[in-house]
Scaffold this active site. Sequence first.
Site, short mmCIF file in Angstrom:
data_model
loop_
_atom_site.label_atom_id
_atom_site.label_comp_id
_atom_site.label_asym_id
_atom_site.label_seq_id
_atom_site.Cartn_x
_atom_site.Cartn_y
_atom_site.Cartn_z
N GLY A 1 0.82 -1.19 0.00
CA GLY A 1 0.00 0.00 0.00
C GLY A 1 0.87 1.25 0.00
N GLY A 2 0.25 2.37 -0.33
CA GLY A 2 0.96 3.64 -0.22
C GLY A 2 1.52 4.16 -1.53
N GLN A 3 2.24 5.26 -1.41
CA GLN A 3 2.79 5.98 -2.55
C GLN A 3 4.27 5.63 -2.74
OE1 GLN A 3 1.54 8.21 -4.81
NE2 GLN A 3 -0.60 8.20 -4.13
N TYR B 1 11.74 6.03 -0.37
CA TYR B 1 13.13 5.70 -0.69
C TYR B 1 13.69 4.77 0.37
CZ TYR B 1 18.22 6.17 -0.85
OH TYR B 1 19.56 5.90 -0.88
N GLY C 1 6.11 -4.10 5.36
CA GLY C 1 6.27 -3.72 6.76
C GLY C 1 6.60 -2.25 6.93
N LEU C 2 7.79 -1.97 7.51
CA LEU C 2 8.11 -0.57 7.81
C LEU C 2 9.60 -0.31 7.66
CD1 LEU C 2 9.38 -0.18 11.01
CD2 LEU C 2 7.17 -1.25 11.44
N CYS D 1 5.91 9.60 0.24
CA CYS D 1 4.58 9.08 0.58
C CYS D 1 3.46 9.89 -0.06
CB CYS D 1 4.40 9.01 2.10
SG CYS D 1 5.69 8.04 2.91
#
Length: 220
Positions: A67-69, A72, A152-153, A170
């Site tokens: 998910g997301g934009q 880097y 994840g992150l 983002c």
Amino acid sequence: MIKWLARPADYGSVWDAMKAFTAARGPGTADEIWLCEHAPVYTLGQAGRPEHLLNPGLIPVVHCDRGGQVTYHGPGQVLAYTLFDLRRAGLYVREYVDMLEQATLATLRELGLEQACRKPGAPGIYVPQPGGELAKIAALGVKVRNGYAYHGLALNIDMDLSPFLGINPCGYEGLRTVDLAACGVRTSVERAGELLAAQLARAHGHAVQQRAAALAGVPG
């Protein structure tokens, strides 16, 4: 299980490995956390819009299924890929994202960054700057398939932040990014990664235990 991948890790290879692990797992498969540090790469999520790639230069761009934009990844940043069974933990996606953010905040507090916070409507973790601006220090992006989560992150430790100037991080124009070093916290990618993985494992393990107790009719 928590494991470090060879560094620097090729993003495409790790993504393929996550998809293969997720496709092969079943109800009895143990959850895993993969820690790594990537070679420089921009990743564009499913909602990613090419206009947010301002000037990628020679840095590769990978379109992926999280998910997301756009964001880097590069040296000096730790990635925690959380390969979790959300059904076993009884977590909806929003609850899962909340758990990831809470674990990241707990890690930053362990490292002495007490002022880190969340931002309503904008997933990730931020640090207040002079003048009230919020700068992003951790980005989240997940994918859930058949109840199994991957991706994840990413937490910025001590890195060259200039590649973030080549994008709208983002999807937010002018969003500032920071790392722990810029916030006055000196630590290594290894130590930050171990602390983060421990917090993630603890939070997810607690959710699994609560779910099991609920199914067994035992008060949580």
